[in-house]
Design a protein around this motif. Structure first.
Motif, short mmCIF file in Angstrom:
data_model
loop_
_atom_site.label_atom_id
_atom_site.label_comp_id
_atom_site.label_asym_id
_atom_site.label_seq_id
_atom_site.Cartn_x
_atom_site.Cartn_y
_atom_site.Cartn_z
N CYS A 52 2.05 -26.07 -89.61
CA CYS A 52 1.16 -25.09 -89.00
C CYS A 52 1.60 -23.68 -89.36
O CYS A 52 2.66 -23.48 -89.94
N LYS A 70 -11.23 -18.80 -88.42
CA LYS A 70 -10.90 -19.35 -87.10
C LYS A 70 -9.68 -20.25 -87.18
O LYS A 70 -9.43 -20.89 -88.19
N GLY A 71 -8.95 -20.29 -86.09
CA GLY A 71 -7.79 -21.17 -85.96
C GLY A 71 -7.70 -21.65 -84.52
O GLY A 71 -8.39 -21.13 -83.64
N ARG A 72 -6.87 -22.66 -84.30
CA ARG A 72 -6.71 -23.21 -82.95
C ARG A 72 -5.24 -23.12 -82.55
O ARG A 72 -4.36 -23.47 -83.32
N TYR A 128 -0.31 -22.01 -84.70
CA TYR A 128 -1.73 -22.36 -84.77
C TYR A 128 -2.02 -23.07 -86.09
O TYR A 128 -1.21 -23.07 -87.00
N TYR A 129 -3.21 -23.70 -86.16
CA TYR A 129 -3.62 -24.31 -87.42
C TYR A 129 -5.05 -23.94 -87.74
O TYR A 129 -5.82 -23.52 -86.87
N GLN A 130 -5.37 -24.05 -89.02
CA GLN A 130 -6.73 -23.83 -89.50
C GLN A 130 -7.12 -25.04 -90.32
O GLN A 130 -6.30 -25.61 -91.03
N ASN A 131 -8.41 -25.43 -90.26
CA ASN A 131 -8.87 -26.52 -91.13
C ASN A 131 -9.55 -25.90 -92.31
O ASN A 131 -10.17 -24.92 -92.26
#
Length: 64
Positions: A19, A46-48, A61-64
Motif C-alpha cells: 500500500c 481516489k484511494g481508500r 491507503y491503496y488505489q486500484n
C-alpha cells in the motif's frame, strides 16, 4: 514471482505491505477512518484508507 526489496532479496517480511503511505506533520489534527474514500484535489484520483495511526501520523491507503 515474489516481490523483492531494493537489494534484490525476496521480500518475505511479514510486515511488508503493497500500500501507499503518507506521513503527516506532527501538528496534524485530522483523523481518517478505515474504508474512507480519499480524493486527490488536483487530479481527482481516489484511494481508500487502510489504517490511520494518530500517534505517528502515518496514513496507509491503496488505489486500484
Amino acid at each position: 514471482m515474489i516481490p523483492q526489496d531494493p537489494n534484490n532479496q525476496d521480500l518475505v517480511n511479514p510486515t511488508a505491505t503493497a500500500c501507499y503511505a503518507i506521513k503527516f506533520s506532527p501538528s496534524t489534527n485530522t483523523n481518517f477512518v478505515p474504508g474512507e474514500i480519499l480524493t486527490q484535489a488536483t487530479t481527482g484520483a481516489k484511494g481508500r484508507v487502510i489504517h490511520w495511526d494518530s500517534v505517528t501520523k502515518v496514513l496507509r491507503y491503496y488505489q486500484n
